[in-house]
Motif scaffolding. Structure first.
Motif, PDB file in Angstrom:
ATOM      1  N   PRO A   1       0.823  -1.214   0.000  1.00 34.43           N
ATOM      2  CA  PRO A   1       0.000   0.000   0.000  1.00 34.43           C
ATOM      3  C   PRO A   1       0.859   1.268   0.000  1.00 34.43           C
ATOM      4  O   PRO A   1       1.948   1.285   0.572  1.00 34.43           O
ATOM      5  N   ILE A   2       0.373   2.295  -0.647  1.00 33.71           N
ATOM      6  CA  ILE A   2       1.060   3.582  -0.719  1.00 33.71           C
ATOM      7  C   ILE A   2       0.056   4.663  -0.339  1.00 33.71           C
ATOM      8  O   ILE A   2      -1.066   4.688  -0.854  1.00 33.71           O
ATOM      9  N   ASN A   3       0.445   5.562   0.544  1.00 36.46           N
ATOM     10  CA  ASN A   3      -0.420   6.660   0.975  1.00 36.46           C
ATOM     11  C   ASN A   3      -0.355   7.818  -0.019  1.00 36.46           C
ATOM     12  O   ASN A   3       0.689   8.051  -0.642  1.00 36.46           O
ATOM     13  N   VAL A   4      -1.456   8.571  -0.127  1.00 38.25           N
ATOM     14  CA  VAL A   4      -1.460   9.718  -1.034  1.00 38.25           C
ATOM     15  C   VAL A   4      -0.403  10.743  -0.632  1.00 38.25           C
ATOM     16  O   VAL A   4       0.136  11.435  -1.497  1.00 38.25           O
ATOM     17  N   SER A   5      -0.083  10.826   0.636  1.00 37.26           N
ATOM     18  CA  SER A   5       0.953  11.780   1.072  1.00 37.26           C
ATOM     19  C   SER A   5       2.301  11.464   0.444  1.00 37.26           C
ATOM     20  O   SER A   5       3.092  12.367   0.180  1.00 37.26           O
ATOM     21  N   THR A   6       2.562  10.203   0.150  1.00 38.69           N
ATOM     22  CA  THR A   6       3.811   9.806  -0.511  1.00 38.69           C
ATOM     23  C   THR A   6       3.850  10.318  -1.947  1.00 38.69           C
ATOM     24  O   THR A   6       4.918  10.657  -2.460  1.00 38.69           O
ATOM     25  N   LEU A   7       2.698  10.408  -2.578  1.00 38.97           N
ATOM     26  CA  LEU A   7       2.630  10.852  -3.971  1.00 38.97           C
ATOM     27  C   LEU A   7       2.803  12.358  -4.109  1.00 38.97           C
ATOM     28  O   LEU A   7       3.074  12.849  -5.198  1.00 38.97           O
ATOM     29  N   ASP A   8       2.653  13.091  -3.008  1.00 37.67           N
ATOM     30  CA  ASP A   8       2.729  14.552  -3.046  1.00 37.67           C
ATOM     31  C   ASP A   8       4.109  15.058  -3.450  1.00 37.67           C
ATOM     32  O   ASP A   8       4.262  16.219  -3.781  1.00 37.67           O
ATOM     33  N   ARG A   9       5.111  14.194  -3.463  1.00 40.02           N
ATOM     34  CA  ARG A   9       6.464  14.611  -3.849  1.00 40.02           C
ATOM     35  C   ARG A   9       6.615  14.795  -5.366  1.00 40.02           C
ATOM     36  O   ARG A   9       7.573  15.411  -5.816  1.00 40.02           O
ATOM     37  N   PHE A  10       5.678  14.258  -6.144  1.00 41.71           N
ATOM     38  CA  PHE A  10       5.747  14.378  -7.596  1.00 41.71           C
ATOM     39  C   PHE A  10       5.265  15.747  -8.045  1.00 41.71           C
ATOM     40  O   PHE A  10       4.487  16.396  -7.366  1.00 41.71           O
ATOM     41  N   ASP A  11       5.735  16.175  -9.215  1.00 36.62           N
ATOM     42  CA  ASP A  11       5.336  17.465  -9.771  1.00 36.62           C
ATOM     43  C   ASP A  11       3.889  17.421 -10.246  1.00 36.62           C
ATOM     44  O   ASP A  11       3.395  16.372 -10.678  1.00 36.62           O
ATOM     45  N   ALA A  12       3.238  18.552 -10.203  1.00 39.04           N
ATOM     46  CA  ALA A  12       1.854  18.655 -10.678  1.00 39.04           C
ATOM     47  C   ALA A  12       1.771  18.188 -12.119  1.00 39.04           C
ATOM     48  O   ALA A  12       2.644  18.486 -12.935  1.00 39.04           O
ATOM     49  N   GLY A  13       0.735  17.426 -12.422  1.00 33.56           N
ATOM     50  CA  GLY A  13       0.524  16.927 -13.769  1.00 33.56           C
ATOM     51  C   GLY A  13       1.270  15.642 -14.080  1.00 33.56           C
ATOM     52  O   GLY A  13       1.141  15.118 -15.184  1.00 33.56           O
ATOM     53  N   ALA A  14       2.030  15.134 -13.127  1.00 37.63           N
ATOM     54  CA  ALA A  14       2.800  13.915 -13.364  1.00 37.63           C
ATOM     55  C   ALA A  14       1.869  12.721 -13.547  1.00 37.63           C
ATOM     56  O   ALA A  14       0.797  12.650 -12.956  1.00 37.63           O
ATOM     57  N   GLU A  15       2.305  11.794 -14.388  1.00 38.25           N
ATOM     58  CA  GLU A  15       1.590  10.544 -14.578  1.00 38.25           C
ATOM     59  C   GLU A  15       2.266   9.497 -13.697  1.00 38.25           C
ATOM     60  O   GLU A  15       3.430   9.154 -13.912  1.00 38.25           O
ATOM     61  N   ILE A  16       1.543   9.012 -12.710  1.00 35.05           N
ATOM     62  CA  ILE A  16       2.084   8.062 -11.746  1.00 35.05           C
ATOM     63  C   ILE A  16       1.637   6.654 -12.144  1.00 35.05           C
ATOM     64  O   ILE A  16       0.449   6.375 -12.213  1.00 35.05           O
ATOM     65  N   THR A  17       2.601   5.778 -12.393  1.00 34.16           N
ATOM     66  CA  THR A  17       2.345   4.391 -12.757  1.00 34.16           C
ATOM     67  C   THR A  17       3.166   3.498 -11.833  1.00 34.16           C
ATOM     68  O   THR A  17       4.079   3.995 -11.149  1.00 34.16           O
TER      69      THR A  17
END
Length: 71
Positions: A1-17
């Protein structure tokens, strides 16, 4: 599992796969399904592709202007 807070490090508009999560060092391998959980906050719009999303994670990602795609 991955928390949304972990994804906040990516730049706006990034495609996360799953592959981009591995490349960023968040995942070690791609052998298991990925579930995005709603713990924490996300402040940037991201296009996230994963195997599953909790309802709170989906709501937070969409509220930030992003999208979710289930594999």
């Amino acid at each position: 599992p991955i928390n949304v807070s972990t994804l906040d490090r990516f730049d706006a508009g990034a495609e996360i796969t799953p592959e981009s999560l591995r490349d960023a060092g968040i995942l070690k391998h791609l052998n298991e399904p990925i579930k995005i959980l709603g713990n924490g906050d996300v402040t940037v719009a991201l296009d996230v592709t994963a195997h599953a999303f909790s309802s709170s994670a989906k709501a937070k990602l969409e509220a930030a202007g992003g999208s979710v795609t289930e594999l």
